[in-house]
Design a protein around this motif. Structure first.
Motif, PDB file in Angstrom:
ATOM      1  N   UNK A 223     -33.437 -27.663  57.931  1.00 25.27           N
ATOM      2  CA  UNK A 223     -34.373 -26.895  58.825  1.00 25.27           C
ATOM      3  C   UNK A 223     -33.477 -26.633  60.031  1.00 25.27           C
ATOM      4  N   UNK A 224     -34.496 -26.461  61.306  1.00 26.78           N
ATOM      5  CA  UNK A 224     -33.323 -26.073  62.725  1.00 26.78           C
ATOM      6  C   UNK A 224     -34.334 -26.014  63.645  1.00 26.78           C
ATOM      7  N   UNK A 225     -33.590 -25.904  64.873  1.00 27.94           N
ATOM      8  CA  UNK A 225     -35.053 -26.115  65.895  1.00 27.94           C
ATOM      9  C   UNK A 225     -33.948 -25.729  67.191  1.00 27.94           C
ATOM     10  N   UNK A 226     -34.408 -24.000  67.605  1.00 28.33           N
ATOM     11  CA  UNK A 226     -33.530 -23.933  68.810  1.00 28.33           C
ATOM     12  C   UNK A 226     -31.978 -23.162  68.190  1.00 28.33           C
ATOM     13  N   UNK A 227     -31.626 -22.730  67.287  1.00 32.77           N
ATOM     14  CA  UNK A 227     -30.286 -22.765  67.022  1.00 32.77           C
ATOM     15  C   UNK A 227     -29.366 -21.751  67.924  1.00 32.77           C
ATOM     16  N   UNK A 228     -28.683 -22.043  68.404  1.00 35.14           N
ATOM     17  CA  UNK A 228     -27.584 -21.375  69.717  1.00 35.14           C
ATOM     18  C   UNK A 228     -26.715 -20.733  68.997  1.00 35.14           C
ATOM     19  N   UNK A 229     -27.613 -19.481  69.268  1.00 41.20           N
ATOM     20  CA  UNK A 229     -26.908 -18.334  68.582  1.00 41.20           C
ATOM     21  C   UNK A 229     -26.693 -17.286  69.835  1.00 41.20           C
ATOM     22  N   UNK A 230     -25.438 -15.567  69.957  1.00 47.23           N
ATOM     23  CA  UNK A 230     -25.694 -14.787  70.518  1.00 47.23           C
ATOM     24  C   UNK A 230     -25.348 -13.849  69.960  1.00 47.23           C
ATOM     25  N   UNK A 231     -26.289 -12.856  69.456  1.00 47.01           N
ATOM     26  CA  UNK A 231     -25.838 -12.317  69.394  1.00 47.01           C
ATOM     27  C   UNK A 231     -24.727 -10.567  70.002  1.00 47.01           C
ATOM     28  N   UNK A 232     -24.879 -10.495  71.494  1.00 48.61           N
ATOM     29  CA  UNK A 232     -23.893  -9.986  71.690  1.00 48.61           C
ATOM     30  C   UNK A 232     -22.193 -10.784  71.972  1.00 48.61           C
ATOM     31  N   UNK A 233     -21.428 -10.103  71.567  1.00 44.03           N
ATOM     32  CA  UNK A 233     -19.919 -10.513  71.915  1.00 44.03           C
ATOM     33  C   UNK A 233     -19.425 -10.835  72.770  1.00 44.03           C
ATOM     34  N   UNK A 265     -35.943 -23.210  57.545  1.00 45.76           N
ATOM     35  CA  UNK A 265     -37.376 -23.571  58.342  1.00 45.76           C
ATOM     36  C   UNK A 265     -36.688 -23.343  59.645  1.00 45.76           C
ATOM     37  N   UNK A 266     -37.222 -22.452  60.700  1.00 44.72           N
ATOM     38  CA  UNK A 266     -36.130 -21.792  62.031  1.00 44.72           C
ATOM     39  C   UNK A 266     -37.889 -22.073  62.627  1.00 44.72           C
ATOM     40  N   UNK A 267     -38.160 -23.379  63.436  1.00 49.05           N
ATOM     41  CA  UNK A 267     -39.014 -23.150  65.027  1.00 49.05           C
ATOM     42  C   UNK A 267     -37.994 -22.918  66.157  1.00 49.05           C
ATOM     43  N   UNK A 268     -38.740 -22.251  67.081  1.00 47.22           N
ATOM     44  CA  UNK A 268     -38.209 -22.151  68.359  1.00 47.22           C
ATOM     45  C   UNK A 268     -39.367 -22.030  68.974  1.00 47.22           C
ATOM     46  N   UNK A 269     -39.286 -22.808  70.013  1.00 45.80           N
ATOM     47  CA  UNK A 269     -40.551 -22.218  71.548  1.00 45.80           C
ATOM     48  C   UNK A 269     -40.394 -20.730  72.185  1.00 45.80           C
ATOM     49  N   UNK A 296     -43.518 -23.292  74.487  1.00 48.57           N
ATOM     50  CA  UNK A 296     -42.336 -24.382  74.303  1.00 48.57           C
ATOM     51  C   UNK A 296     -41.678 -24.117  74.837  1.00 48.57           C
ATOM     52  N   UNK A 297     -40.057 -24.810  75.506  1.00 43.81           N
ATOM     53  CA  UNK A 297     -38.832 -24.076  75.948  1.00 43.81           C
ATOM     54  C   UNK A 297     -37.996 -24.932  74.621  1.00 43.81           C
ATOM     55  N   UNK A 298     -36.702 -25.257  75.144  1.00 44.36           N
ATOM     56  CA  UNK A 298     -35.267 -25.571  74.809  1.00 44.36           C
ATOM     57  C   UNK A 298     -35.391 -26.814  75.221  1.00 44.36           C
ATOM     58  N   UNK A 299     -36.793 -27.868  74.829  1.00 42.90           N
ATOM     59  CA  UNK A 299     -36.792 -28.988  75.625  1.00 42.90           C
ATOM     60  C   UNK A 299     -36.699 -30.721  74.020  1.00 42.90           C
ATOM     61  N   UNK A 300     -36.309 -31.834  74.499  1.00 46.04           N
ATOM     62  CA  UNK A 300     -37.007 -32.127  74.032  1.00 46.04           C
ATOM     63  C   UNK A 300     -38.290 -32.344  73.200  1.00 46.04           C
ATOM     64  N   UNK A 301     -39.314 -31.850  73.939  1.00 48.34           N
ATOM     65  CA  UNK A 301     -40.858 -31.816  74.146  1.00 48.34           C
ATOM     66  C   UNK A 301     -41.403 -31.453  72.584  1.00 48.34           C
ATOM     67  N   UNK A 302     -40.673 -29.908  73.459  1.00 49.27           N
ATOM     68  CA  UNK A 302     -40.823 -28.964  71.806  1.00 49.27           C
ATOM     69  C   UNK A 302     -40.240 -29.543  70.541  1.00 49.27           C
ATOM     70  N   UNK A 303     -38.749 -29.984  71.150  1.00 50.98           N
ATOM     71  CA  UNK A 303     -38.227 -30.976  69.255  1.00 50.98           C
ATOM     72  C   UNK A 303     -39.596 -31.883  68.693  1.00 50.98           C
ATOM     73  N   UNK A 304     -39.224 -32.449  69.170  1.00 53.07           N
ATOM     74  CA  UNK A 304     -40.152 -33.750  68.589  1.00 53.07           C
ATOM     75  C   UNK A 304     -41.599 -33.314  68.075  1.00 53.07           C
ATOM     76  N   UNK A 305     -42.196 -31.887  68.425  1.00 57.57           N
ATOM     77  CA  UNK A 305     -43.569 -31.982  68.229  1.00 57.57           C
ATOM     78  C   UNK A 305     -43.453 -31.416  67.059  1.00 57.57           C
ATOM     79  N   UNK A 306     -42.289 -30.690  66.259  1.00 57.70           N
ATOM     80  CA  UNK A 306     -42.599 -29.924  65.952  1.00 57.70           C
ATOM     81  C   UNK A 306     -41.211 -31.544  64.016  1.00 57.70           C
ATOM     82  N   UNK A 307     -41.322 -31.968  64.702  1.00 63.51           N
ATOM     83  CA  UNK A 307     -40.077 -32.639  64.079  1.00 63.51           C
ATOM     84  C   UNK A 307     -41.222 -32.867  62.588  1.00 63.51           C
TER      85      UNK A 307
END
Length: 320
Positions: A223-233, A265-269, A296-307
């Motif tokens: 289960x991940x929240x807002x995984x930091x990934x870049x598609x553009x090399x 499971x992927x969660x992201x705002x 939601x954004x890249x924030x603790x508030x969003x991440x806490x809401x989906x825990x």
């Protein structure tokens, strides 16, 4: 609501008779012709120009994954108490590496474990601090009668969970040192034969990378929240990869087939800066992952809401 323009007839799009019955070219037809000519010109140029290799843009650190720096571990006040310690990590250049484990109250015996991979500028206690309190969510899940499990996290600094030019490798530390330590320490009483993986931001990327390396059935669920990934090399910050070759060796794009048998499971705002890249990556998963999004954004508030959803997902799959 988006307003949809009324349909345009073929006569409107191409030509209309004037008052004398003569054909009059429509304005849209002129625009279409111009665009078509431009497209042909571009095609002609592309056919005559040899292809070039991908060149990196100036790799300036962007604030995509930057969070406020937690200079010291935050206080832990809620949920079950933490068991903490440290070990000297060869994979992290010989430095002392702190770790923390939370077992639910009222439970004895050997437990499966979810390994938590932390975000940039956070540490092994951040998931247990007052902004997220994953251990409290876990305790509530267990108190509701569900199968218990433990949480465990180790501090990797800003390593990004793969080998870097300084010789450190947070991912290898977790796999080669932290997991064996969890299984061998009698006071922890944990089993690592089947594990769950959880992470957010940098740690979301890390959880996915380690899951791809371990595979099923060793990984029961991710289960991940807002995984930091870049598609553009050409568009990643140097804190994440040491150059194009490092990006190509460790990017998750192209690794989707490795998740075919791993529950994910992927969660992201919806306003998260990684939303587009994450949706693009998830589109390559077969079968599709469970995907949750809300305002939601890249924030603790969003991440806490989906825990709660993520804890339930991890616990349910660990219990299978």
């Amino acid at each position: 609501m988006t307003r949809v323009p009324p349909p345009t007839s073929d006569t409107d799009a191409r030509s209309r008779p004037d008052d004398n019955g003569r054909s009059r070219v429509g304005r849209r037809a002129v625009l279409a012709a111009g665009l078509g000519a431009a497209a042909l010109g571009v095609a002609a140029c592309s056919n005559s120009t040899p292809p070039t290799s991908v060149q990196p843009r100036k790799l300036e650190g962007r604030a995509d994954d930057e969070l406020p720096v937690e200079a010291s571990p935050p206080p832990v006040t809620g949920g079950p108490p933490l068991i903490t310690g440290s070990f000297r990590s060869a994979r992290m250049g010989g430095r002392d590496t702190r770790w923390a484990v939370a077992r639910p109250n009222g439970v004895t015996g050997t437990l499966p474990v979810v390994v938590v991979l932390h975000a940039l500028n956070t540490n092994e206690k951040s998931i247990f601090g007052p902004k997220l309190e994953m251990q409290t969510v876990m305790q509530q899940y267990v108190d509701a009668g569900n199968a218990p499990f433990a949480l465990a996290a180790a501090d990797i600094g800003r390593n990004y969970y793969h080998r870097r030019t300084d010789g450190t490798d947070g991912g290898a530390m977790v796999l080669d040192e932290f997991l064996p330590m969890l299984a061998s320490d009698p006071k922890l009483n944990l089993s690592t034969e089947r594990i769950g993986l959880f992470g957010w931001s940098m740690g979301g990327y890390g959880a996915l990378r380690l899951a791809a390396m371990l595979g099923a059935p060793r990984v029961a669920a991710v289960a991940v929240s807002s995984p930091a990934m870049w598609a553009d090399p050409r568009n990643f910050p140097p804190r994440a990869f040491d150059g194009i070759a490092d990006y190509q060796a460790n990017s998750l794009f192209g690794a989707q087939p490795k998740f075919a048998k791993i529950p994910l499971l992927i969660n992201i705002g919806s306003s998260d800066q990684f939303y587009t890249y994450t949706r693009q990556w998830a589109a390559g998963l077969r079968p599709p992952a469970a995907f949750g999004t809300a305002a939601g954004g890249h924030t603790n508030r969003y991440w806490r809401s989906v825990l709660p959803e993520q804890v339930e997902f991890l616990g349910r799959n660990l219990a299978v």
